[in-house]
Design a protein around this motif. Sequence first.
Motif, PDB file in Angstrom:
ATOM      1  N   TRP A 100       0.817  -1.208   0.000  1.00  0.00           N
ATOM      2  CA  TRP A 100       0.000   0.000   0.000  1.00  0.00           C
ATOM      3  C   TRP A 100       0.858   1.268   0.000  1.00  0.00           C
ATOM      4  CZ3 TRP A 100       0.033  -3.407   4.174  1.00  0.00           C
ATOM      5  CH2 TRP A 100       0.702  -2.950   5.324  1.00  0.00           C
ATOM      6  N   GLN A 101       2.180   1.064  -0.077  1.00  0.00           N
ATOM      7  CA  GLN A 101       3.088   2.203  -0.119  1.00  0.00           C
ATOM      8  C   GLN A 101       4.062   2.151  -1.282  1.00  0.00           C
ATOM      9  OE1 GLN A 101       5.194   2.187   3.577  1.00  0.00           O
ATOM     10  NE2 GLN A 101       3.641   3.373   4.644  1.00  0.00           N
ATOM     11  N   GLU A 102       4.440   0.967  -1.667  1.00  0.00           N
ATOM     12  CA  GLU A 102       5.508   0.801  -2.641  1.00  0.00           C
ATOM     13  C   GLU A 102       5.047  -0.050  -3.813  1.00  0.00           C
ATOM     14  OE1 GLU A 102       8.370   3.016  -0.532  1.00  0.00           O
ATOM     15  OE2 GLU A 102       8.504   2.131  -2.534  1.00  0.00           O
ATOM     16  N   LYS A 103       5.544   0.288  -4.980  1.00  0.00           N
ATOM     17  CA  LYS A 103       5.215  -0.508  -6.153  1.00  0.00           C
ATOM     18  C   LYS A 103       5.917  -1.852  -6.090  1.00  0.00           C
ATOM     19  CE  LYS A 103       8.950   1.712  -8.701  1.00  0.00           C
ATOM     20  NZ  LYS A 103       9.275   2.822  -9.605  1.00  0.00           N
ATOM     21  N   LEU A 104       5.297  -2.817  -6.743  1.00  0.00           N
ATOM     22  CA  LEU A 104       5.898  -4.131  -6.872  1.00  0.00           C
ATOM     23  C   LEU A 104       6.654  -4.226  -8.186  1.00  0.00           C
ATOM     24  CD1 LEU A 104       3.766  -4.677  -4.631  1.00  0.00           C
ATOM     25  CD2 LEU A 104       3.367  -6.893  -5.712  1.00  0.00           C
ATOM     26  N   PHE A 105       7.784  -4.882  -8.143  1.00  0.00           N
ATOM     27  CA  PHE A 105       8.544  -5.195  -9.349  1.00  0.00           C
ATOM     28  C   PHE A 105       8.321  -6.676  -9.649  1.00  0.00           C
ATOM     29  CE2 PHE A 105      11.312  -1.467  -9.956  1.00  0.00           C
ATOM     30  CZ  PHE A 105      11.080  -0.785  -8.771  1.00  0.00           C
ATOM     31  N   PHE A 106       7.923  -6.952 -10.874  1.00  0.00           N
ATOM     32  CA  PHE A 106       7.604  -8.320 -11.275  1.00  0.00           C
ATOM     33  C   PHE A 106       8.709  -8.905 -12.154  1.00  0.00           C
ATOM     34  CE2 PHE A 106       3.207  -9.139 -10.031  1.00  0.00           C
ATOM     35  CZ  PHE A 106       2.793  -7.867  -9.665  1.00  0.00           C
TER      36      PHE A 106
ATOM     37  N   MET B  29     -12.146   0.276   1.178  1.00  0.00           N
ATOM     38  CA  MET B  29     -10.918   0.284   1.969  1.00  0.00           C
ATOM     39  C   MET B  29      -9.675   0.505   1.101  1.00  0.00           C
ATOM     40  SD  MET B  29     -11.788  -0.139   5.084  1.00  0.00           S
ATOM     41  CE  MET B  29     -10.246  -0.617   5.873  1.00  0.00           C
ATOM     42  N   PHE B  30      -9.799   0.340  -0.190  1.00  0.00           N
ATOM     43  CA  PHE B  30      -8.643   0.545  -1.064  1.00  0.00           C
ATOM     44  C   PHE B  30      -8.155   1.986  -0.953  1.00  0.00           C
ATOM     45  CE2 PHE B  30      -8.613  -3.536  -2.432  1.00  0.00           C
ATOM     46  CZ  PHE B  30      -9.470  -3.920  -3.453  1.00  0.00           C
ATOM     47  N   ASP B  31      -6.833   2.140  -0.778  1.00  0.00           N
ATOM     48  CA  ASP B  31      -6.316   3.494  -0.655  1.00  0.00           C
ATOM     49  C   ASP B  31      -5.036   3.722  -1.458  1.00  0.00           C
ATOM     50  OD1 ASP B  31      -5.214   2.951   2.801  1.00  0.00           O
ATOM     51  OD2 ASP B  31      -4.665   1.992   0.920  1.00  0.00           O
ATOM     52  N   TYR B  32      -4.651   2.748  -2.237  1.00  0.00           N
ATOM     53  CA  TYR B  32      -3.455   2.906  -3.076  1.00  0.00           C
ATOM     54  C   TYR B  32      -3.731   2.179  -4.373  1.00  0.00           C
ATOM     55  CZ  TYR B  32       1.566   2.939  -4.252  1.00  0.00           C
ATOM     56  OH  TYR B  32       2.785   3.135  -4.847  1.00  0.00           O
ATOM     57  N   PHE B  33      -3.534   2.903  -5.470  1.00  0.00           N
ATOM     58  CA  PHE B  33      -3.919   2.374  -6.774  1.00  0.00           C
ATOM     59  C   PHE B  33      -2.741   2.478  -7.731  1.00  0.00           C
ATOM     60  CE2 PHE B  33      -8.336   2.212  -5.595  1.00  0.00           C
ATOM     61  CZ  PHE B  33      -8.449   3.213  -4.647  1.00  0.00           C
ATOM     62  N   SER B  51      -2.218   7.621  -4.478  1.00  0.00           N
ATOM     63  CA  SER B  51      -2.795   7.280  -3.180  1.00  0.00           C
ATOM     64  C   SER B  51      -4.129   8.010  -3.037  1.00  0.00           C
ATOM     65  CB  SER B  51      -1.846   7.655  -2.043  1.00  0.00           C
ATOM     66  OG  SER B  51      -2.031   8.988  -1.667  1.00  0.00           O
ATOM     67  N   SER B  52      -4.923   7.547  -2.103  1.00  0.00           N
ATOM     68  CA  SER B  52      -6.287   8.056  -1.994  1.00  0.00           C
ATOM     69  C   SER B  52      -6.354   9.493  -1.483  1.00  0.00           C
ATOM     70  CB  SER B  52      -7.123   7.142  -1.097  1.00  0.00           C
ATOM     71  OG  SER B  52      -6.535   7.068   0.185  1.00  0.00           O
ATOM     72  N   ILE B  53      -5.222  10.033  -1.048  1.00  0.00           N
ATOM     73  CA  ILE B  53      -5.258  11.421  -0.578  1.00  0.00           C
ATOM     74  C   ILE B  53      -5.153  12.397  -1.754  1.00  0.00           C
ATOM     75  CG2 ILE B  53      -4.312  10.844   1.674  1.00  0.00           C
ATOM     76  CD1 ILE B  53      -1.619  11.938   0.728  1.00  0.00           C
ATOM     77  N   LYS B  54      -4.901  11.857  -2.939  1.00  0.00           N
ATOM     78  CA  LYS B  54      -4.813  12.699  -4.131  1.00  0.00           C
ATOM     79  C   LYS B  54      -5.942  12.355  -5.087  1.00  0.00           C
ATOM     80  CE  LYS B  54       0.196  13.276  -4.224  1.00  0.00           C
ATOM     81  NZ  LYS B  54       1.395  13.173  -5.080  1.00  0.00           N
ATOM     82  N   ASP B  59       2.865  11.777 -14.672  1.00  0.00           N
ATOM     83  CA  ASP B  59       4.250  11.407 -14.919  1.00  0.00           C
ATOM     84  C   ASP B  59       4.450  11.396 -16.428  1.00  0.00           C
ATOM     85  OD1 ASP B  59       6.382   8.534 -14.058  1.00  0.00           O
ATOM     86  OD2 ASP B  59       6.808  10.471 -15.005  1.00  0.00           O
ATOM     87  N   GLY B  60       4.953  12.503 -16.924  1.00  0.00           N
ATOM     88  CA  GLY B  60       5.178  12.596 -18.368  1.00  0.00           C
ATOM     89  C   GLY B  60       3.873  12.529 -19.144  1.00  0.00           C
ATOM     90  N   ARG B  61       3.785  11.557 -20.039  1.00  0.00           N
ATOM     91  CA  ARG B  61       2.586  11.429 -20.868  1.00  0.00           C
ATOM     92  C   ARG B  61       1.433  10.738 -20.136  1.00  0.00           C
ATOM     93  NH1 ARG B  61       2.789   8.039 -24.814  1.00  0.00           N
ATOM     94  NH2 ARG B  61       4.611   6.849 -24.094  1.00  0.00           N
ATOM     95  N   PHE B  62       1.699  10.254 -18.941  1.00  0.00           N
ATOM     96  CA  PHE B  62       0.717   9.450 -18.207  1.00  0.00           C
ATOM     97  C   PHE B  62       0.132  10.243 -17.033  1.00  0.00           C
ATOM     98  CE2 PHE B  62       1.782   5.645 -20.491  1.00  0.00           C
ATOM     99  CZ  PHE B  62       3.113   5.806 -20.830  1.00  0.00           C
ATOM    100  N   THR B  63      -1.185  10.229 -16.942  1.00  0.00           N
ATOM    101  CA  THR B  63      -1.872  10.868 -15.823  1.00  0.00           C
ATOM    102  C   THR B  63      -2.925   9.906 -15.305  1.00  0.00           C
ATOM    103  OG1 THR B  63      -1.572  13.061 -16.822  1.00  0.00           O
ATOM    104  CG2 THR B  63      -3.205  12.868 -15.063  1.00  0.00           C
ATOM    105  N   VAL B  64      -2.960   9.755 -13.990  1.00  0.00           N
ATOM    106  CA  VAL B  64      -4.009   8.941 -13.387  1.00  0.00           C
ATOM    107  C   VAL B  64      -4.922   9.862 -12.587  1.00  0.00           C
ATOM    108  CG1 VAL B  64      -2.490   8.328 -11.447  1.00  0.00           C
ATOM    109  CG2 VAL B  64      -4.527   6.965 -11.908  1.00  0.00           C
ATOM    110  N   PHE B  65      -6.215   9.659 -12.762  1.00  0.00           N
ATOM    111  CA  PHE B  65      -7.231  10.416 -12.046  1.00  0.00           C
ATOM    112  C   PHE B  65      -7.993   9.466 -11.139  1.00  0.00           C
ATOM    113  CE2 PHE B  65      -6.977  14.383 -14.374  1.00  0.00           C
ATOM    114  CZ  PHE B  65      -6.464  14.013 -15.611  1.00  0.00           C
ATOM    115  N   LEU B  66      -8.250   9.926  -9.920  1.00  0.00           N
ATOM    116  CA  LEU B  66      -8.993   9.119  -8.961  1.00  0.00           C
ATOM    117  C   LEU B  66     -10.242   9.865  -8.506  1.00  0.00           C
ATOM    118  CD1 LEU B  66      -9.263   6.675  -7.044  1.00  0.00           C
ATOM    119  CD2 LEU B  66      -7.810   7.910  -5.419  1.00  0.00           C
ATOM    120  N   ASN B  67     -11.378   9.215  -8.640  1.00  0.00           N
ATOM    121  CA  ASN B  67     -12.652   9.761  -8.154  1.00  0.00           C
ATOM    122  C   ASN B  67     -13.148   8.818  -7.065  1.00  0.00           C
ATOM    123  OD1 ASN B  67     -15.365  10.401  -7.710  1.00  0.00           O
ATOM    124  ND2 ASN B  67     -15.694  11.038  -9.823  1.00  0.00           N
TER     125      ASN B  67
END
Lengths: 115, 114
Positions: A100-106, B29-33, B51-54, B59-67
Motif C-alpha cells: 500500500w506504499q511501494e510498487k511491486l517489481f515483477f 478500503m482501497f487506498d493505493y492504486f 494514493s487516496s489522498i490525491k 508522470d510525463g505522458r501518463f496521468t491517473v485520475f482518482l474519483n
Amino acid sequence: EPEVTQTPSHQVTQMGQEVILRCVPISNHLYFYWYRQILGQKVEFLVSFYNNEISEKSEIFDDQFSVERPDGSNFTLKIRSTKLEDSAMYFCASSQGPPWQEKLFFGSGTQLSVL
Amino acid sequence: DQQVKQNSPSLSVQEGRISILNCDYTNSMFDYFLWYKKYPAEGPTFLISISSIKDKNEDGRFTVFLNKSAKHLSLHIVPSQPGDSAVYFCAASARGSTLGRLYFGRGTQLTVWP
C-alpha cells in the motif's frame, strides 16, 4: 535498473509431479510475492512473504503450495502435486515496502504447463 | 472476487491521440492504486500510482485520475504512441486490511495504430 529474475521461463510437468519455481528478488527488497495468471484471466495473488514468514495467502494457496527463502537471495514456490488447473504463468514480485506504499517489481514469469 | 474491474477488454487509438483506460473498484478500503503495463511474455511493469489522498498524479505522458466518491480511476496517455500498445492492468491495495495483496483487474488491451 535492478530486476526480478525467474527460472525456468517454461516448465512442463506431468500431473501429480512436484515442481519448484525459482526467483531472485531485487537485493534490497523486503517483501516478496507470488502471483499467477491463467490464460485469459486476471492476475491473481497467491502469497506474500515478509520477515521470513508468510504474511498473507489467498484461497488458492492451499496445502499443495509452499514458499521458501532458503539462502537470503532466492525465493521459491513449490507445488507438491500438480493438477491440470495449476497450468498458468507464475510471476514472482518484490518490493521495498508494503504494497500500500511501494510498487511491486515483477519478474518475467514462469509458464507452467501441467499435462 | 471482482473487487477491481476493467470493463473494456480492448481499446484502439490512433497515434498522437489520447488513450483513456478506465477502472472501477468496489472495496472502499482501497487506498493505493497502481497501473501496470504488460507486454507479451513479460511480467507486469509499473507505470504510475496514486494514493487516496490525491485525485490526480502525472508522470510525463501518463496521468491517473482518482474519483473516490465514484470508486473510479482512469489512466490518460497523451499523446499515444505505437510503443504503448500493451495490456494495461489496474491494481489496488488497502492499508491495514491486508499485508501483502494487490487486487488486479482483468486488463485492457491497448492498441495504438499509426
